[in-house]
Design a protein around this motif. Sequence first.
Motif, PDB file in Angstrom:
ATOM      1  N   GLU A 362       0.836  -1.208   0.000  1.00 30.76           N
ATOM      2  CA  GLU A 362       0.000   0.000   0.000  1.00 30.76           C
ATOM      3  C   GLU A 362       0.865   1.250   0.000  1.00 30.76           C
ATOM      4  O   GLU A 362       0.606   2.203  -0.752  1.00 30.76           O
ATOM      5  CB  GLU A 362      -0.913   0.007   1.236  1.00 30.76           C
ATOM      6  CG  GLU A 362      -2.046  -0.983   1.200  1.00 30.76           C
ATOM      7  CD  GLU A 362      -2.689  -1.160   2.563  1.00 30.76           C
ATOM      8  OE1 GLU A 362      -3.636  -1.957   2.660  1.00 30.76           O
ATOM      9  OE2 GLU A 362      -2.235  -0.522   3.537  1.00 30.76           O
ATOM     10  N   ALA A 363       1.892   1.248   0.837  1.00 28.36           N
ATOM     11  CA  ALA A 363       2.794   2.394   0.892  1.00 28.36           C
ATOM     12  C   ALA A 363       3.547   2.568  -0.429  1.00 28.36           C
ATOM     13  O   ALA A 363       3.747   3.696  -0.900  1.00 28.36           O
ATOM     14  CB  ALA A 363       3.781   2.227   2.052  1.00 28.36           C
ATOM     15  N   ALA A 364       3.954   1.453  -1.042  1.00 25.98           N
ATOM     16  CA  ALA A 364       4.639   1.532  -2.341  1.00 25.98           C
ATOM     17  C   ALA A 364       3.715   2.114  -3.405  1.00 25.98           C
ATOM     18  O   ALA A 364       4.135   2.945  -4.226  1.00 25.98           O
ATOM     19  CB  ALA A 364       5.126   0.147  -2.748  1.00 25.98           C
ATOM     20  N   LEU A 365       2.442   1.693  -3.404  1.00 28.66           N
ATOM     21  CA  LEU A 365       1.493   2.229  -4.375  1.00 28.66           C
ATOM     22  C   LEU A 365       1.253   3.715  -4.133  1.00 28.66           C
ATOM     23  O   LEU A 365       1.194   4.505  -5.088  1.00 28.66           O
ATOM     24  CB  LEU A 365       0.181   1.456  -4.298  1.00 28.66           C
ATOM     25  CG  LEU A 365      -0.940   1.944  -5.234  1.00 28.66           C
ATOM     26  CD1 LEU A 365      -0.512   1.846  -6.693  1.00 28.66           C
ATOM     27  CD2 LEU A 365      -2.217   1.143  -4.993  1.00 28.66           C
ATOM     28  N   PHE A 366       1.114   4.100  -2.879  1.00 26.70           N
ATOM     29  CA  PHE A 366       0.890   5.508  -2.567  1.00 26.70           C
ATOM     30  C   PHE A 366       2.063   6.360  -3.047  1.00 26.70           C
ATOM     31  O   PHE A 366       1.870   7.433  -3.642  1.00 26.70           O
ATOM     32  CB  PHE A 366       0.682   5.679  -1.061  1.00 26.70           C
ATOM     33  CG  PHE A 366       0.319   7.077  -0.650  1.00 26.70           C
ATOM     34  CD1 PHE A 366      -0.973   7.538  -0.806  1.00 26.70           C
ATOM     35  CD2 PHE A 366       1.274   7.932  -0.096  1.00 26.70           C
ATOM     36  CE1 PHE A 366      -1.323   8.828  -0.424  1.00 26.70           C
ATOM     37  CE2 PHE A 366       0.944   9.214   0.281  1.00 26.70           C
ATOM     38  CZ  PHE A 366      -0.362   9.667   0.121  1.00 26.70           C
ATOM     39  N   ALA A 367       3.287   5.889  -2.794  1.00 27.07           N
ATOM     40  CA  ALA A 367       4.471   6.626  -3.246  1.00 27.07           C
ATOM     41  C   ALA A 367       4.527   6.691  -4.764  1.00 27.07           C
ATOM     42  O   ALA A 367       4.893   7.729  -5.347  1.00 27.07           O
ATOM     43  CB  ALA A 367       5.738   5.956  -2.693  1.00 27.07           C
ATOM     44  N   ALA A 368       4.154   5.600  -5.435  1.00 29.76           N
ATOM     45  CA  ALA A 368       4.158   5.583  -6.899  1.00 29.76           C
ATOM     46  C   ALA A 368       3.150   6.576  -7.465  1.00 29.76           C
ATOM     47  O   ALA A 368       3.426   7.267  -8.463  1.00 29.76           O
ATOM     48  CB  ALA A 368       3.854   4.169  -7.401  1.00 29.76           C
TER      49      ALA A 368
END
Length: 384
Positions: A362-368
Motif C-alpha cells: 500500500e505504501a509503495a502504491l501511494f508513493a508511486a
Amino acid sequence: MPTQPTTGPAYKLFIAVVSTCAALNILALGYLLFTHTRLNCDFMAFWSFPRFAATHPIAQIYDATALQAFQQALYPGFDSFYPYLYAPTLLLPIWWLKNISYGWAEIIWTATGLAALATAVPLAFPRARWAVLAALLASPAALISAATGETAFFTTALLLAGFGALPTRPALAGIAFGLLTLKPQLGVLIPVFLLAHGEWRAIAIASLTALAMAGLSCLAFPPGLWLSWAHTLPQYQANYFASTGLNLNIIVTPAANLVALGVKQHIAWIVQIACFALVAAVVAWLARRGPYRLAVAALLTGTFLAQPHAYAYDSVALTAALAFCLPMRPSAWPLALAALIYLGPLTLLTPAWHWFLYAVPEAALFAAIATLALRPPRGAHSQA
C-alpha cells in the motif's frame, strides 16, 4: 489495469488475471454455499445487532458481555464475539434485518451491495465501466467480502459515486460522502481532499447528510448512545491489538501490521499517527495541484495507511485506485506492483497468511501515485 480497451500485452494480462480470479471466486463461493458455511461469518454480526437492540436496553449494545451472550445464544455452537463498534447511525439502515430470516437476509444484503457497486462504477469510469466492474468483482478482496457478508461493496460504491460525481454533481457527491460516515474510518481523508479542492457545496451537503442521520438516530434511540460509542471505541481498539487469539494480519494498516510483527503498541500508534499526518499532507497537496484522478487514487490508497482499523475485505477500493492511476501501457514495475496489490489478499487463504503485511505494498502504491502526479505520463489521467 488499462483504463480503456487495447490489444497489447498489458490488456491480455489483465484479462487473464481477472478471468482466473473470477473463476476462483465462483468456485470458492459455490463451495461455501454447498457446505452451508455460517459460523464466523461477519454477516452474523449485522444480523444480530438489530435483534439485540430490539429485545434489550439499547445502551447494552456497547456492553461486550451482554452482546456476546446474546450472539452465542442466537447461534448455537458459536463461541466467538462480534462487538458493535459502529456509531448509532448504522442501526438505522440495518434495522430491517431483524424481520427476515438469516438466509434471505444474507442474499438480499449481498445483492444490494453488488447493485450499489454496479451503479456507482459508471459514475467514476464511464468509458471503462465493464472492465473496472469485472476487476472489482473478481478481486480476491471482493471474494473475502462476499464470503464473509461484509460492507466493502457498499463502502466502495459510496467512494466511487462520490468521487465520480464530484466534478459535475457536487450535491450527489456530498450525499455519498455523508452516507459514508456510517463507516467513518473509510472517509477519514475525504474532508482533507474536499477542503484542499475547495468543494464547499459538497462539504455542506455531506455535513447536512451526516447530521440528518445523526438526528434520526437520536429520534429513534436515546441520544446518550453516542456517548457510549465514544467511550467504548478506544478500549475496543486497544483490546483488539492486545489480543493473542486474533489474526491481526487481516487488518491492513500500518499499526496493525507492526503489532502483528511484535512491535509494542505505543510505538505502533506513533507510527500510525505519523502515517496519517504524512498521507493527509500529500493528499491535500495532490487535491490542490495534482491531476484529479491521481489525487483520488492517492486518497483511496492512503485511506488504508492513514487509519488503524481497516480489513482486507475493505481493500476492494484499492482495485479502483489502480484503475484511476495505472497507465494504459504500463512498464514492468507498475504491472508488478498492481499485481501485488490486486492478488495480495489471496495470501490470507494460504499457509503464508502470517506474512500478509499489506501496508507495505500500500505504501509503495501511494508513493508511486505521488511520483506519477509530479510528472504524469501522457494519458495517465484521461477520462476512463
